[in-house]
Design a protein around this motif. Structure first.
Motif, short mmCIF file in Angstrom:
data_model
loop_
_atom_site.label_atom_id
_atom_site.label_comp_id
_atom_site.label_asym_id
_atom_site.label_seq_id
_atom_site.Cartn_x
_atom_site.Cartn_y
_atom_site.Cartn_z
N ALA A 1 -17.87 1.00 3.74
CA ALA A 1 -18.16 1.64 2.45
C ALA A 1 -17.01 2.59 2.09
CB ALA A 1 -19.47 2.41 2.54
N ILE A 2 -16.79 2.78 0.81
CA ILE A 2 -15.77 3.74 0.36
C ILE A 2 -16.25 5.15 0.72
CG2 ILE A 2 -14.63 4.73 -1.68
CD1 ILE A 2 -14.84 1.94 -2.99
N ASN A 3 -15.41 5.89 1.44
CA ASN A 3 -15.81 7.25 1.82
C ASN A 3 -14.81 8.31 1.36
OD1 ASN A 3 -13.72 6.86 3.60
ND2 ASN A 3 -14.89 7.28 5.46
N GLY A 4 -13.85 7.88 0.57
CA GLY A 4 -12.87 8.82 0.04
C GLY A 4 -11.90 8.08 -0.85
N VAL A 5 -11.02 8.83 -1.50
CA VAL A 5 -10.02 8.17 -2.35
C VAL A 5 -8.81 9.09 -2.48
CG1 VAL A 5 -10.99 9.03 -4.55
CG2 VAL A 5 -9.67 6.89 -4.52
N GLU A 6 -7.62 8.49 -2.43
CA GLU A 6 -6.39 9.28 -2.53
C GLU A 6 -5.78 9.13 -3.92
OE1 GLU A 6 -3.45 8.20 0.37
OE2 GLU A 6 -2.02 9.75 -0.28
N ALA A 7 -5.44 10.26 -4.52
CA ALA A 7 -4.77 10.25 -5.82
C ALA A 7 -3.27 10.11 -5.59
CB ALA A 7 -5.06 11.56 -6.56
N LEU A 8 -2.65 9.15 -6.25
CA LEU A 8 -1.20 8.92 -6.11
C LEU A 8 -0.54 9.00 -7.48
CD1 LEU A 8 -1.61 6.00 -3.58
CD2 LEU A 8 -0.40 8.13 -3.05
N ALA A 9 0.51 9.80 -7.57
CA ALA A 9 1.18 10.01 -8.86
C ALA A 9 1.92 8.75 -9.30
CB ALA A 9 2.14 11.18 -8.75
N ARG A 10 1.85 8.46 -10.58
CA ARG A 10 2.57 7.33 -11.17
C ARG A 10 3.34 7.80 -12.39
NH1 ARG A 10 1.85 5.70 -6.99
NH2 ARG A 10 0.74 3.88 -6.23
N LEU B 1 2.94 10.64 -17.08
CA LEU B 1 2.47 10.72 -15.69
C LEU B 1 0.98 10.51 -15.63
CD1 LEU B 1 4.33 13.79 -14.16
CD2 LEU B 1 4.75 11.40 -13.66
N PHE B 2 0.56 9.72 -14.69
CA PHE B 2 -0.88 9.61 -14.46
C PHE B 2 -1.17 9.27 -13.01
CE2 PHE B 2 0.92 6.06 -16.66
CZ PHE B 2 0.50 4.96 -15.96
N LEU B 3 -2.44 9.07 -12.72
CA LEU B 3 -2.81 8.89 -11.32
C LEU B 3 -3.30 7.48 -11.04
CD1 LEU B 3 -4.71 12.21 -10.53
CD2 LEU B 3 -2.28 11.70 -10.37
N ALA B 4 -2.95 7.00 -9.86
CA ALA B 4 -3.57 5.79 -9.33
C ALA B 4 -4.47 6.26 -8.20
CB ALA B 4 -2.51 4.83 -8.81
N TYR B 5 -5.51 5.50 -7.94
CA TYR B 5 -6.45 5.87 -6.89
C TYR B 5 -6.55 4.79 -5.83
CZ TYR B 5 -7.95 9.90 -9.56
OH TYR B 5 -7.98 11.10 -10.21
N GLN B 6 -6.31 5.17 -4.59
CA GLN B 6 -6.47 4.20 -3.50
C GLN B 6 -7.66 4.60 -2.63
OE1 GLN B 6 -3.37 3.66 -0.47
NE2 GLN B 6 -3.86 1.47 -0.43
N PRO B 7 -8.71 3.76 -2.63
CA PRO B 7 -9.90 4.08 -1.84
C PRO B 7 -9.62 4.10 -0.35
CG PRO B 7 -10.33 2.23 -3.35
CD PRO B 7 -8.86 2.50 -3.37
N LYS B 8 -10.47 4.82 0.33
CA LYS B 8 -10.44 4.93 1.78
C LYS B 8 -11.80 4.42 2.24
CE LYS B 8 -10.53 9.16 3.50
NZ LYS B 8 -10.22 10.60 3.50
N TYR B 9 -11.83 3.62 3.31
CA TYR B 9 -13.07 2.97 3.72
C TYR B 9 -13.52 3.42 5.10
CZ TYR B 9 -12.18 -0.16 -0.19
OH TYR B 9 -11.96 -0.66 -1.44
N ASP B 10 -14.81 3.63 5.23
CA ASP B 10 -15.41 3.91 6.53
C ASP B 10 -15.37 2.62 7.35
OD1 ASP B 10 -17.22 5.49 8.38
OD2 ASP B 10 -18.44 3.73 7.98
N LEU B 11 -14.80 2.67 8.55
CA LEU B 11 -14.60 1.42 9.29
C LEU B 11 -15.88 0.85 9.90
CD1 LEU B 11 -11.08 1.83 10.93
CD2 LEU B 11 -11.83 -0.05 9.46
#
Ligand code: C2E
Ligand code: MG
Ligand code: MG
Ligand code: MG
Length: 284
Positions: A54-63, A40-50
């Motif tokens: 700019a990247i203003n956050g990131v979501e960890a998603l299990a893989r 098991l590990f994590l993938a990261y999907q960035p979140k962008y300020d509209l």
């Protein structure tokens, strides 16, 4: 369909069903040991300020990269973990890893908070605040860099027990986001009661948002616009999920949605590639 062919279908179907069932049992067994076997590990999907993109956050998603089953989608293994008493361990693994990784990029000078998805079962023991505080202490991450994503349906169950855990976590500076907003059965009451900082507008509304297109899109456009206005009125921020094209991005900017996530901006990536995205942004 004739009666005869229905009957035949039923006869033929049974062994297949047993195969499916056996496979599921094997998968549960395998998932049980997946953490220990480093599958098991994590993938990261960035979140962008509209506004700035700019990247203003990131979501960890299990893989899960299983030795026996190959890549298994979280849409499959998260429910399996939930149904078989494995989600607490899996959830703690995700929290630990995400906090550790976030601490690491903060140390490198990237001021980005991390978001972690929670399952309902993780709130049922009442132990979540204690676990989260323990993990934050062990990783040295400040609570304001952790956001927990929950769903509307989780807020509808056993309100008292859940509210008090959320409040305890909130008081220490951990923020909350309501994931897949708009898809759960909900009574909007909870929005005024609950101090969620963020609404994540579900991808089903965000897809086909084009104002000029057909009736279906127009309705989605109105819904998303309405959610953004509602959120602003309540002092909540909005994140649009599932942005897959430039048109959608521009529409979201025009209606003042705060942030966005989606394949058009970035797919979920490895930790290494997330660093590359952060570095590229630096050099722009
Ligand atoms: P979610 O939290 O709503 O995450 C968004 C899902 O949409 C992710 O799928 C992501 O890869 C996908 N996605 C992002 N942008 C786009 C896009 O532009 N188009 C399309 N078609 N899809 C996009 P993923 O990684 O397969 O995860 C599915 C769900 O599994 C998550 O939905 C979340 O509910 C659950 N999940 C994943 N990791 C965890 C975890 O660590 N714990 C718990 N409890 N649930 C998790
Ligand atoms: Mg999520
Ligand atoms: Mg979602
Ligand atoms: Mg989801």
């Amino acid at each position: 369909r004739s009666k005869l062919s229905r009957k035949n279908a039923a006869l033929l179907y049974q062994p297949q069903w047993q195969d499916e069932h056996r496979k599921k049992l094997e998968m549960i067994q395998s998932l049980r040991s997946a953490i220990d076997r480093n599958e098991l590990f994590l993938a990261y999907q960035p979140k962008y300020d509209l506004a700035s993109l700019a990247i203003n956050g990131v979501e960890a998603l299990a893989r899960w990269q299983s030795k026996e089953f190959g890549w298994v989608s979280p849409a499959v293994f998260i429910p399996l973990a939930e149904e078989n008493g494995l989600i607490d361990d899996l959830g703690l693994f995700v929290l630990k890893q995400a906090c550790k990784d976030c601490k690491h990029w903060l140390e490198k000078g990237y001021d980005i908070p991390v978001s972690v998805n929670l399952s309902a079962a993780q709130l049922s023991s009442g132990m979540l605040p204690e676990h989260v505080f323990g993990i934050l202490a062990a990783s040295g991450l400040s609570p304001q860099y952790l956001e927990l994503e929950i769903t509307e349906s989780m807020l509808m169950q056993d309100q008292q027990a859940i509210d008090s855990q959320i409040e305890t976590l909130n008081e220490k500076g951990i923020s909350f986001a309501i994931d897949d907003f708009g898809t759960g059965y909900s009574n909007l009451h909870y929005l005024s009661r609950f101090k969620a900082a963020t609404l994540k507008i579900d991808q089903s509304f965000v897809r086909q948002l084009d104002e000029s297109a057909d009736n279906y899109s127009l309705k989605n456009y109105s819904l998303v616009k309405g959610i953004v206005v509602l959120a602003k009125t309540l002092g909540l921020t909005t994140v649009a999920e599932g942005v897959e094209d430039k048109n959608t991005l521009n529409t979201l900017r025009a209606i003042n949605c705060d942030s966005a996530q989606g394949y058009f901006l970035s797919k979920p990536v490895t930790l290494e590639d997330f660093y590359v995205a952060l570095q590229n942004q630096d050099s722009e």
